[in-house]
Design an enzyme around this catalytic site. Structure first.
Site, PDB file in Angstrom:
ATOM      1  N   GLY A 104     -38.075  -9.677 -38.075  1.00  0.00           N
ATOM      2  CA  GLY A 104     -39.521  -9.806 -37.960  1.00  0.00           C
ATOM      3  C   GLY A 104     -39.903  -9.765 -36.499  1.00  0.00           C
ATOM      4  O   GLY A 104     -40.320 -10.759 -35.911  1.00  0.00           O
ATOM      5  N   ASN A 153     -36.103  -4.037 -45.144  1.00  0.00           N
ATOM      6  CA  ASN A 153     -36.395  -5.261 -45.888  1.00  0.00           C
ATOM      7  C   ASN A 153     -35.166  -6.164 -45.829  1.00  0.00           C
ATOM      8  O   ASN A 153     -34.210  -5.995 -46.582  1.00  0.00           O
ATOM      9  CB  ASN A 153     -36.750  -4.924 -47.342  1.00  0.00           C
ATOM     10  N   THR A 154     -35.214  -7.131 -44.929  1.00  0.00           N
ATOM     11  CA  THR A 154     -34.073  -8.030 -44.728  1.00  0.00           C
ATOM     12  C   THR A 154     -33.741  -8.823 -45.978  1.00  0.00           C
ATOM     13  O   THR A 154     -32.571  -9.093 -46.269  1.00  0.00           O
ATOM     14  CB  THR A 154     -34.380  -8.997 -43.571  1.00  0.00           C
ATOM     15  N   CYS A 173     -38.529 -15.766 -35.607  1.00  0.00           N
ATOM     16  CA  CYS A 173     -39.608 -16.255 -34.744  1.00  0.00           C
ATOM     17  C   CYS A 173     -40.962 -16.147 -35.435  1.00  0.00           C
ATOM     18  O   CYS A 173     -41.400 -15.047 -35.787  1.00  0.00           O
ATOM     19  CB  CYS A 173     -39.633 -15.465 -33.437  1.00  0.00           C
ATOM     20  N   ASP A 176     -43.876 -15.532 -41.458  1.00  0.00           N
ATOM     21  CA  ASP A 176     -45.032 -15.774 -42.325  1.00  0.00           C
ATOM     22  C   ASP A 176     -44.835 -17.100 -43.056  1.00  0.00           C
ATOM     23  O   ASP A 176     -43.841 -17.283 -43.763  1.00  0.00           O
ATOM     24  CB  ASP A 176     -45.147 -14.629 -43.333  1.00  0.00           C
ATOM     25  N   THR A 255     -42.227 -14.201 -26.878  1.00  0.00           N
ATOM     26  CA  THR A 255     -42.809 -13.497 -28.023  1.00  0.00           C
ATOM     27  C   THR A 255     -44.328 -13.505 -27.911  1.00  0.00           C
ATOM     28  O   THR A 255     -44.916 -14.434 -27.353  1.00  0.00           O
ATOM     29  CB  THR A 255     -42.396 -14.145 -29.356  1.00  0.00           C
ATOM     30  N   GLU A 256     -44.973 -12.476 -28.461  1.00  0.00           N
ATOM     31  CA  GLU A 256     -46.435 -12.416 -28.402  1.00  0.00           C
ATOM     32  C   GLU A 256     -47.064 -13.611 -29.110  1.00  0.00           C
ATOM     33  O   GLU A 256     -48.050 -14.187 -28.652  1.00  0.00           O
ATOM     34  CB  GLU A 256     -46.929 -11.105 -29.034  1.00  0.00           C
ATOM     35  N   GLU A 257     -46.477 -13.990 -30.255  1.00  0.00           N
ATOM     36  CA  GLU A 257     -47.021 -15.129 -31.001  1.00  0.00           C
ATOM     37  C   GLU A 257     -46.826 -16.421 -30.212  1.00  0.00           C
ATOM     38  O   GLU A 257     -47.703 -17.293 -30.197  1.00  0.00           O
ATOM     39  CB  GLU A 257     -46.333 -15.227 -32.362  1.00  0.00           C
TER      40      GLU A 257
END
Length: 282
Positions: A104, A153-154, A173, A176, A255-257
């Site tokens: 992700g 799709n992990t 990281c 969802d 990370t961006e998040e």
């Protein structure tokens, strides 16, 4: 009076222009890419998966590490000479295995921060174009040749890509949170999925998790602590300070998040779990 081009058309024109000029080292612009924060893991996306790790075309993702340099063969040779299965696998093979997986990956901030820190370690994570641009920008020093990404799709196909005990680090990281109880089955951490992580992770390897949702943090901690293949890492490993693991520090800030959570003054919940040795057979 003609209408302005639609957003989709602008995106296609931008991407086509990038592909036509292979020497263009400019970083891709996010506004021209549709990046969904999360994807439905139960949907049947039109993706191609290898039958096994041995059939994965790693050379196309890490050309600098290819066993057989593809430019050595002309297109005519490849078309006129049918290759047997062993030769096809050699064309797809690389000289070393991928060791770090960011599951992700978002816009790839974590991987691009890790790549210079672990220059001899292959890592997998809008991002593929950014990989290409950064490789061109740093061609003289061969930087970012160890970073790449693919869409897969992990939850369904992780063992198709990685063999047993191949990975040293797995990053989860800001996954969802799937707040609704009926959606908990779609969370990226579960007892069943943890068994798959244990399969591809070598003994001593670490699963790194971070989220800004306390409920999800407690869920992930609970599921990993119940799994016999994992043990919680030491507090010093996870918490900010001199003894904090380098991967944790990068995960918190790059990370961006993670950057967004910092801007908003939110909490970051970190938990790391080490793969233990399997018990001996009686």
């Amino acid at each position: 009076m003609p209408h302005a081009p639609a957003k989709r058309q602008k995106r296609e024109e931008y991407k086509n222009a990038l592909h036509e000029d292979e020497s263009n080292a400019a970083l891709p612009k996010k506004k021209f890419y549709r990046q969904r924060a999360h994807a439905n893991p139960f949907s049947d996306h039109s993706l191609t998966y290898p039958k096994s790790p041995a059939d994965m075309d790693w050379a196309s993702l890490y050309p600098a590490y290819a066993v057989v340099k593809r430019e050595q063969k002309s297109a005519g040779e490849e078309e006129s000479t049918p290759l047997d299965e062993e030769e096809q696998r050699r064309l797809k093979a690389i000289t070393k295995n991928v060791e770090i997986a960011d599951i992700g990956c978002g816009f790839g901030g974590l991987l691009f921060a890790l790549a210079p820190k672990f220059p001899d370690t292959l890592m997998l994570e809008y991002v593929q174009e950014k990989v290409r641009a950064l490789r061109l920008q740093n061609a003289s020093i061969q930087l970012y040749q160890n970073a790449s990404c693919l869409r897969a799709n992990t939850m369904k196909f992780l063992p198709n890509f990685f063999s047993k005990a191949q990975l040293s680090k797995i990053f989860l990281c800001f996954p969802d949170p799937h707040f609704k109880q009926r959606k908990h089955k779609a969370r990226i951490v579960s007892y069943t999925l943890n068994s798959e992580y244990a399969y591809v992770l070598r003994p001593g390897g670490v699963v790194y998790t971070i989220t800004d949702v306390k409920d999800l943090h407690e869920w992930m901690v609970g599921h990993f602590e119940k799994h016999p293949s994992f043990e919680r890492c030491e507090k010093e490993f996870e918490e900010e300070g001199e003894a904090m693991d380098e991967g944790v520090g990068i995960m918190r800030t790059e990370t961006e998040e993670g950057k967004k959570v910092s801007r908003n003054g939110g909490m970051k919940y970190v938990a790391c779990f080490r793969r233990v040795e399997d018990p001996e057979w009686p």
